[in-house]
Design an enzyme around this catalytic site. Structure first.
Site, PDB file in Angstrom:
ATOM      1  CE  LYS A  63       3.145   3.392   3.160  1.00 49.27           C
ATOM      2  NZ  LYS A  63       3.168   3.508   4.594  1.00 49.27           N
ATOM      3  CE1 TYR A  78       1.055  -0.202   4.438  1.00 52.16           C
ATOM      4  CE2 TYR A  78      -0.010   1.941   4.355  1.00 52.16           C
ATOM      5  CZ  TYR A  78       0.800   1.035   4.992  1.00 52.16           C
ATOM      6  OH  TYR A  78       1.363   1.360   6.196  1.00 52.16           O
ATOM      7  CD  GLU A 101       9.783   2.355  10.570  1.00 51.99           C
ATOM      8  OE1 GLU A 101       9.588   3.339   9.837  1.00 51.99           O
ATOM      9  OE2 GLU A 101       9.780   1.188  10.137  1.00 51.99           O
ATOM     10  CG  LEU A 126       8.142   2.823   4.912  1.00 53.72           C
ATOM     11  CD1 LEU A 126       7.787   1.548   4.143  1.00 53.72           C
ATOM     12  CD2 LEU A 126       6.891   3.630   5.187  1.00 53.72           C
TER      13      LEU A 126
HETATM   14  N1  PDD Z   1       2.603   5.328   7.422  1.00 60.87           N
HETATM   15  N2  PDD Z   1       7.229   4.289   9.158  1.00 60.87           N
HETATM   16  C1  PDD Z   1       6.142   3.520   9.065  1.00 60.87           C
HETATM   17  C2  PDD Z   1       6.154   2.170   9.698  1.00 60.87           C
HETATM   18  C3  PDD Z   1       5.008   3.985   8.384  1.00 60.87           C
HETATM   19  O1  PDD Z   1       3.912   3.193   8.284  1.00 60.87           O
HETATM   20  C4  PDD Z   1       5.021   5.289   7.821  1.00 60.87           C
HETATM   21  C5  PDD Z   1       3.847   5.837   7.075  1.00 60.87           C
HETATM   22  C6  PDD Z   1       6.182   6.070   7.956  1.00 60.87           C
HETATM   23  C7  PDD Z   1       6.295   7.441   7.364  1.00 60.87           C
HETATM   24  O2  PDD Z   1       6.419   7.360   5.965  1.00 60.87           O
HETATM   25  P1  PDD Z   1       5.957   8.548   5.009  1.00 60.87           P
HETATM   26  O3  PDD Z   1       6.725   9.749   5.399  1.00 60.87           O
HETATM   27  O4  PDD Z   1       6.343   8.073   3.650  1.00 60.87           O
HETATM   28  O5  PDD Z   1       4.502   8.698   5.204  1.00 60.87           O
HETATM   29  C8  PDD Z   1       7.278   5.530   8.611  1.00 60.87           C
HETATM   30  C9  PDD Z   1       1.456   5.589   6.598  1.00 60.87           C
HETATM   31  C10 PDD Z   1       1.108   7.022   6.508  1.00 60.87           C
HETATM   32  C11 PDD Z   1       0.297   4.694   7.046  1.00 60.87           C
HETATM   33  O6  PDD Z   1       0.581   3.548   7.367  1.00 60.87           O
HETATM   34  O7  PDD Z   1      -0.853   5.122   7.033  1.00 60.87           O
END
Ligand code: PDD
Length: 290
Positions: A152, A40, A184, A208
């Protein structure tokens, strides 16, 4: 963040059709439903303009390729604008959720051949403005996720379990610690500041590669801030000067309290000076690009 009441988006795109959310169905044999076999992406939209789209699309394609789901994310590009227009979000702040699963097939542990991936996409309104005024209290717990957190995957059991633990304690996020090092958050990247140096976990299999994280790293360069892609130990959190989360939904949110094993190990009154500098620069970048 803790008590957000969400409604379903009215309209979703599913495998070629635009449908009301309560009319959009997949087979129980969809491998996303049965096995969590899918990838996703979530893209932020400011004033109707998707932000950092290229980074999101590249990461999405890399994830699909890594798990052998044959799908070209370029096919989605026209849908990004369409979904904003059809959802009347073409002038608003929003997020676009996209998920591609391996498709419908009898349940096997190996990848079935000749299966058409299932594609779901929708836009929903979110509050992006004002993140610089939010202060987050978080906790730390063991990172029990698999060893390919760079993918992801829609299989988010460990993430939702961790986030739920924080939510239960009215905390905004759960920072994950693998072998004593913070990787994270359950759905965010995390940065620390100590002695005017900004730290964040290096890219690799244990985090991620956050798109917002990359924007913030580039902003550190623009602002002349010293940055090290080095992991911080959970035990060291008590000694840092500033902490902030980054991500599509939190952008750059200051952390003012950290709980570890029931004790508050970090506390500040407000966002620190470097966090504030980066927030201001981020707002400027978004305004310039959207
Ligand atoms: N989550 N780390 C994890 C485990 C994440 O699921 C996310 C983002 C991030 C931040 O990534 P980015 O800057 O590309 O949004 C870091 C999304 C928003 C979600 O699961 O809804």
């Amino acid at each position: 963040m803790a008590s957000l009441k969400k409604s379903f988006p009215e309209l979703v795109y599913l495998n070629g059709d635009w449908l009301a959310h309560d009319k959009a169905f997949v087979s129980v044999f969809d491998r996303g439903y049965m096995l969590g076999d899918g990838i996703y992406e979530v893209i932020p939209v400011y004033n109707g303009q998707p932000f950092a789209v290229e980074g999101h699309m590249l990461r999405f394609q890399a994830g699909l390729d890594a798990v052998g789901i044959g799908f070209d994310v370029d096919d989605l590009r026209p849908l990004l604008r369409q979904c904003l227009e059809r959802s009347s979000l073409h002038g608003s702040d929003a997020a676009i959720y996209i998920q591609v699963t391996r498709g419908v097939a009898p349940r096997t542990h190996f990848f079935p051949e000749d299966v058409k991936p299932s594609v779901l996409l929708y836009a929903y309104p979110i509050t992006l403005r004002g993140f610089e005024n939010k202060l987050a209290s978080v906790m730390i717990s063991e990172d029990i996720r698999w060893h390919r957190c760079d993918i992801k995957s829609i299989s988010l059991m460990a993430n939702v379990r961790a986030n739920n633990e924080a939510h239960r304690q009215s905390l905004a996020e759960n920072l994950l610690s693998r072998e004593g090092y913070i990787t994270e958050g359950s759905h965010t990247s995390v940065f620390f500041v100590k002695n005017n140096t900004v730290y964040t976990h290096p890219e690799g299999h244990h985090i991620l590669p956050g798109i917002t994280r990359r924007v913030v790293i580039d902003l550190c360069g623009d602002l002349g801030l010293k940055l090290k892609e080095e992991a911080v130990q959970s035990d060291e959190v008590r000694n840092v000067d500033e902490i902030f989360l980054t991500g599509t939904t939190v952008q750059i949110t200051a952390v003012t309290s950290v709980h570890l094993d029931g004790n508050e190990v970090f506390r500040t009154q407000d966002a620190g000076p470097i966090t504030k500098m980066l927030q201001t620069a981020f707002i400027g970048k978004v305004a310039a690009e959207t």
